[in-house]
Design a protein around this motif. Structure first.
Motif, PDB file in Angstrom:
ATOM      1  N   SER A 332       0.840  -1.203   0.000  1.00 11.54           N
ATOM      2  CA  SER A 332       0.000   0.000   0.000  1.00 11.54           C
ATOM      3  C   SER A 332       0.874   1.252   0.000  1.00 11.54           C
ATOM      4  O   SER A 332       1.780   1.387   0.838  1.00 11.54           O
ATOM      5  CB  SER A 332      -0.899   0.000   1.232  1.00 11.54           C
ATOM      6  OG  SER A 332      -1.433   1.284   1.469  1.00 11.54           O
ATOM      7  N   THR A 334       0.063   4.337   0.784  1.00 12.22           N
ATOM      8  CA  THR A 334      -0.124   5.152   1.997  1.00 12.22           C
ATOM      9  C   THR A 334       0.561   4.534   3.209  1.00 12.22           C
ATOM     10  O   THR A 334       1.059   5.239   4.089  1.00 12.22           O
ATOM     11  CB  THR A 334      -1.629   5.339   2.283  1.00 12.22           C
ATOM     12  OG1 THR A 334      -2.276   4.045   2.281  1.00 12.22           O
ATOM     13  CG2 THR A 334      -2.276   6.213   1.224  1.00 12.22           C
ATOM     14  N   LYS A 335       0.637   3.196   3.245  1.00 11.63           N
ATOM     15  CA  LYS A 335       1.313   2.526   4.360  1.00 11.63           C
ATOM     16  C   LYS A 335       2.817   2.766   4.278  1.00 11.63           C
ATOM     17  O   LYS A 335       3.467   3.061   5.294  1.00 11.63           O
ATOM     18  CB  LYS A 335       1.012   1.028   4.321  1.00 11.63           C
ATOM     19  CG  LYS A 335       1.588   0.262   5.509  1.00 11.63           C
ATOM     20  CD  LYS A 335       1.166  -1.198   5.466  1.00 11.63           C
ATOM     21  CE  LYS A 335       1.681  -1.964   6.683  1.00 11.63           C
ATOM     22  NZ  LYS A 335       1.240  -3.390   6.643  1.00 11.63           N
ATOM     23  N   THR A 338       3.588   6.277   5.325  1.00  9.45           N
ATOM     24  CA  THR A 338       3.455   6.457   6.773  1.00  9.45           C
ATOM     25  C   THR A 338       4.726   6.021   7.487  1.00  9.45           C
ATOM     26  O   THR A 338       5.237   6.723   8.367  1.00  9.45           O
ATOM     27  CB  THR A 338       2.248   5.657   7.314  1.00  9.45           C
ATOM     28  OG1 THR A 338       1.051   6.113   6.676  1.00  9.45           O
ATOM     29  CG2 THR A 338       2.117   5.845   8.818  1.00  9.45           C
ATOM     30  N   THR A 376       4.616  11.470  -4.794  1.00 12.51           N
ATOM     31  CA  THR A 376       3.536  10.608  -4.329  1.00 12.51           C
ATOM     32  C   THR A 376       2.340  11.423  -3.857  1.00 12.51           C
ATOM     33  O   THR A 376       1.183  11.089  -4.163  1.00 12.51           O
ATOM     34  CB  THR A 376       4.030   9.679  -3.203  1.00 12.51           C
ATOM     35  OG1 THR A 376       5.148   8.926  -3.684  1.00 12.51           O
ATOM     36  CG2 THR A 376       2.939   8.735  -2.763  1.00 12.51           C
ATOM     37  N   HIS A 380      -1.107  11.138  -5.766  1.00 13.13           N
ATOM     38  CA  HIS A 380      -2.205  10.710  -4.887  1.00 13.13           C
ATOM     39  C   HIS A 380      -3.299  11.777  -4.840  1.00 13.13           C
ATOM     40  O   HIS A 380      -4.494  11.462  -4.848  1.00 13.13           O
ATOM     41  CB  HIS A 380      -1.671  10.443  -3.482  1.00 13.13           C
ATOM     42  CG  HIS A 380      -2.688   9.861  -2.546  1.00 13.13           C
ATOM     43  ND1 HIS A 380      -3.059   8.542  -2.580  1.00 13.13           N
ATOM     44  CD2 HIS A 380      -3.419  10.438  -1.553  1.00 13.13           C
ATOM     45  CE1 HIS A 380      -3.978   8.323  -1.644  1.00 13.13           C
ATOM     46  NE2 HIS A 380      -4.203   9.452  -1.000  1.00 13.13           N
ATOM     47  N   TYR A 439      -1.168  12.633   7.964  1.00 13.91           N
ATOM     48  CA  TYR A 439      -2.004  12.682   6.759  1.00 13.91           C
ATOM     49  C   TYR A 439      -2.020  11.331   6.057  1.00 13.91           C
ATOM     50  O   TYR A 439      -3.085  10.802   5.701  1.00 13.91           O
ATOM     51  CB  TYR A 439      -1.492  13.763   5.800  1.00 13.91           C
ATOM     52  CG  TYR A 439      -1.980  13.580   4.374  1.00 13.91           C
ATOM     53  CD1 TYR A 439      -3.298  13.877   4.028  1.00 13.91           C
ATOM     54  CD2 TYR A 439      -1.128  13.075   3.384  1.00 13.91           C
ATOM     55  CE1 TYR A 439      -3.755  13.678   2.724  1.00 13.91           C
ATOM     56  CE2 TYR A 439      -1.572  12.880   2.081  1.00 13.91           C
ATOM     57  CZ  TYR A 439      -2.887  13.184   1.763  1.00 13.91           C
ATOM     58  OH  TYR A 439      -3.337  12.977   0.477  1.00 13.91           O
ATOM     59  N   PHE A 440      -0.847  10.732   5.852  1.00 12.54           N
ATOM     60  CA  PHE A 440      -0.793   9.445   5.155  1.00 12.54           C
ATOM     61  C   PHE A 440      -1.384   8.321   6.007  1.00 12.54           C
ATOM     62  O   PHE A 440      -1.996   7.387   5.471  1.00 12.54           O
ATOM     63  CB  PHE A 440       0.638   9.115   4.729  1.00 12.54           C
ATOM     64  CG  PHE A 440       0.997   9.695   3.398  1.00 12.54           C
ATOM     65  CD1 PHE A 440       0.443   9.185   2.226  1.00 12.54           C
ATOM     66  CD2 PHE A 440       1.868  10.769   3.303  1.00 12.54           C
ATOM     67  CE1 PHE A 440       0.748   9.731   0.992  1.00 12.54           C
ATOM     68  CE2 PHE A 440       2.193  11.311   2.056  1.00 12.54           C
ATOM     69  CZ  PHE A 440       1.623  10.792   0.899  1.00 12.54           C
ATOM     70  N   TYR A 441      -1.224   8.420   7.319  1.00 12.25           N
ATOM     71  CA  TYR A 441      -1.840   7.422   8.193  1.00 12.25           C
ATOM     72  C   TYR A 441      -3.362   7.495   8.078  1.00 12.25           C
ATOM     73  O   TYR A 441      -4.048   6.465   7.982  1.00 12.25           O
ATOM     74  CB  TYR A 441      -1.411   7.649   9.643  1.00 12.25           C
ATOM     75  CG  TYR A 441      -2.109   6.728  10.629  1.00 12.25           C
ATOM     76  CD1 TYR A 441      -1.781   5.379  10.692  1.00 12.25           C
ATOM     77  CD2 TYR A 441      -3.107   7.230  11.467  1.00 12.25           C
ATOM     78  CE1 TYR A 441      -2.434   4.532  11.586  1.00 12.25           C
ATOM     79  CE2 TYR A 441      -3.771   6.393  12.360  1.00 12.25           C
ATOM     80  CZ  TYR A 441      -3.429   5.048  12.414  1.00 12.25           C
ATOM     81  OH  TYR A 441      -4.086   4.216  13.284  1.00 12.25           O
ATOM     82  N   GLU A 443      -5.037   8.646   5.504  1.00 10.47           N
ATOM     83  CA  GLU A 443      -5.396   8.157   4.174  1.00 10.47           C
ATOM     84  C   GLU A 443      -5.381   6.625   4.145  1.00 10.47           C
ATOM     85  O   GLU A 443      -6.229   5.995   3.504  1.00 10.47           O
ATOM     86  CB  GLU A 443      -4.421   8.705   3.126  1.00 10.47           C
ATOM     87  CG  GLU A 443      -4.677  10.148   2.743  1.00 10.47           C
ATOM     88  CD  GLU A 443      -6.009  10.314   2.038  1.00 10.47           C
ATOM     89  OE1 GLU A 443      -6.129   9.864   0.880  1.00 10.47           O
ATOM     90  OE2 GLU A 443      -6.945  10.879   2.638  1.00 10.47           O
ATOM     91  N   HIS A 444      -4.407   6.030   4.839  1.00 10.71           N
ATOM     92  CA  HIS A 444      -4.330   4.572   4.889  1.00 10.71           C
ATOM     93  C   HIS A 444      -5.561   3.997   5.601  1.00 10.71           C
ATOM     94  O   HIS A 444      -6.148   3.003   5.131  1.00 10.71           O
ATOM     95  CB  HIS A 444      -3.051   4.143   5.602  1.00 10.71           C
ATOM     96  CG  HIS A 444      -2.850   2.660   5.644  1.00 10.71           C
ATOM     97  ND1 HIS A 444      -2.713   1.895   4.503  1.00 10.71           N
ATOM     98  CD2 HIS A 444      -2.783   1.786   6.701  1.00 10.71           C
ATOM     99  CE1 HIS A 444      -2.562   0.621   4.835  1.00 10.71           C
ATOM    100  NE2 HIS A 444      -2.604   0.538   6.152  1.00 10.71           N
ATOM    101  N   GLU A 447      -8.528   4.147   3.283  1.00 12.28           N
ATOM    102  CA  GLU A 447      -8.488   3.132   2.232  1.00 12.28           C
ATOM    103  C   GLU A 447      -8.832   1.747   2.768  1.00 12.28           C
ATOM    104  O   GLU A 447      -9.407   0.927   2.050  1.00 12.28           O
ATOM    105  CB  GLU A 447      -7.113   3.137   1.563  1.00 12.28           C
ATOM    106  CG  GLU A 447      -6.877   4.395   0.731  1.00 12.28           C
ATOM    107  CD  GLU A 447      -5.467   4.517   0.198  1.00 12.28           C
ATOM    108  OE1 GLU A 447      -4.647   3.611   0.493  1.00 12.28           O
ATOM    109  OE2 GLU A 447      -5.189   5.491  -0.509  1.00 12.28           O
TER     110      GLU A 447
END
Length: 457
Positions: A332, A334-335, A338, A376, A380, A439-441, A443-444, A447
């Motif tokens: 992933s 986003t993972k 993170t 990214t 994204h 933010y990415f956490y 988003e993860h 998802e």
């Protein structure tokens, strides 16, 4: 014969097929290479700012806050011209915007020659601002164009590959600065101590003349790139607009306003813009202050040797992109981001808490984790735009977010001046990296709850 008919006929002669959403059936290699070659050029311009800041601080007797105005002029140009650049793309082509950007870039580099003779900080800032206008056109067009030059499923991969060339431009800019601008060796601040006013004036004039050297070579490369792109047929790569939609276009201003209003309502896209704002500020802070941090924390180091930390940093930045690109193709996105964000934040915590010359390596190590963030977040964010007719304006929003590179370094400079500790000021980019990680956490987590909405792996 209409212009649109000619475009269609030209496309039929090419090996690619353009789909209605603007993506292509395959990537045209030569055209993709030309667009990708623009990426290291704006990296070179950006890294030279870090050299200029170190130089101007001594020549014009500037505080840390005042030196940040080099980045303010640079990224301010990005902010002001991104929407006009997107409008040009929408009304014309990506190729037109790229050539416009290269033209402004060439003019801005040329302005360094009269600026060096006038020897005023304001004139140099104007030259930097005009370069930034050109780069605003280039980034607004090239970043989005790179994602569109092929199938949609590989859009993130294409922009990451293009962005992998930026570290070479960054390293090239630092090397030009090290061997052409800092060619005298030694430490400029130490050199001017004890000089009379006349001696210092002569020394400053000599130093400013050295500033011209890198831009001579950049002008040659830019001119060659301009000619190659001008004579090459480039793909259209824009979403098809129906006749009915064309009839509804009353004016460029109304179309732009409509696009802006639509994007402002797209919450996930705007969160990506906010993350890009923070990233631009964080990266600019670390890179703008690394050389000066080395000069302060390492006793007796010269200006020329201090640039080595930036050269290593750019190399580390490039290396960091490679495993990240591979990991994002397997896991992933986003993972992966993170995890990169957490590790990068820890490196910056090390930088401002360890009171030892080794702390400079915390800033350098952070560059490893910078690698994949800009492209990214960009790709994204654009993925959140479901109506692709808004893609050009969406790309402009992403480029406008670079204003973070103008504003956040001023905050860092202010913290440095008020606290008397440049090391403590690294807490500013640390907070930025922590927020981007969150933010990415988030988003993860989104998802995981909405697996059917994920376009990326």
């Amino acid at each position: 014969m209409s212009v649109s008919t000619l475009k269609k006929e030209k496309q039929h002669k090419e090996t690619w097929i353009q789909y209605s959403d603007g993506y292509l059936s395959k990537t045209p290699i030569w055209q993709y290479i030309l667009v990708s070659l623009c990426f290291p050029m704006w990296g070179m311009a950006s890294s030279l700012n870090d050299i200029l800041i170190t130089q101007f601080k001594t020549v014009f007797s500037l505080s840390d806050t005042a030196t940040a105005f080099v980045q303010f002029a640079f990224y301010g140009g990005y902010f002001l011209l991104a929407i006009p650049a997107a409008t040009i793309i929408r009304k014309n082509t990506y190729k037109t915007a790229i050539l416009s950007g290269l033209a402004f870039f060439i003019i801005g580099c040329g302005m360094f020659f009269p600026a060096s003779h006038m020897a005023t900080y304001g004139m140099f800032l104007l030259a930097v601002f005009i370069i930034a206008i050109g780069l605003s056109f280039l980034e607004t067009s090239c970043d989005t164009y790179s994602t569109m030059m092929g199938p949609q499923r590989t859009a993130n991969l294409r922009i990451n590959i293009s962005q992998m060339l930026i570290p070479f431009g960054d390293a090239g800019g630092i090397l030009l600065g090290k061997y052409l601008v800092f060619s005298d060796g030694g430490n400029m601040q130490a050199a001017v101590k004890g000089m009379t006013a006349t001696q210092r004036l002569a020394y400053n004039e000599h130093v400013l003349q050295l500033t011209l050297q890198p831009y001579k070579y950049i002008l040659l490369v830019l001119s060659a790139l301009f000619i190659l792109i001008a004579i090459t047929h480039m793909p259209y790569s824009k979403a098809t607009v129906t006749k009915k939609a064309e009839d509804k276009k009353s004016s460029t201003v109304k179309t732009t306003l409509s696009s802006v209003k639509h994007l402002l309502k797209n919450k996930r896209f705007m969160k990506a813009v906010g993350a890009q704002f923070l990233y631009a500020g964080m990266q600019t802070c670390v890179w703008s202050f690394t050389i000066r941090f080395a000069l302060r924390i390492i006793p007796g180091i010269s200006d020329q040797n201090a640039t080595d930390y930036m050269i290593i940093g750019y190399l580390v930045w490039f290396i960091g992109k490679v495993p990240a690109t591979w990991l994002m193709s397997k896991f992933s996105i986003t993972k992966v981001m993170t995890v990169y964000g957490i590790l990068g934040t820890l490196c910056l915590i090390f930088t401002f808490t360890v009171h030892n010359p080794i702390a400079i390596w915390g800033a350098v190590a952070t560059d490893f984790f910078f690698g994949p963030f800009w492209p990214t977040i960009y790709a994204h964010g654009l993925d959140q735009i479901t109506e692709k007719k808004y893609t050009e304006t969406g790309g402009a929003f992403m480029v406008m977010s670079l204003i973070g590179g103008a504003l956040i370094p001023i905050i860092m400079g202010r913290v440095s001046d008020l606290s008397g500790s440049m090391q403590l000021a690294f807490i500013v980019p640390t907070i930025c990296f922590a927020l981007i990680t969150f933010y990415f956490y988030a988003e993860h987590c989104y998802e995981l709850k909405h697996p059917n909405s994920v376009k990326e792996k």
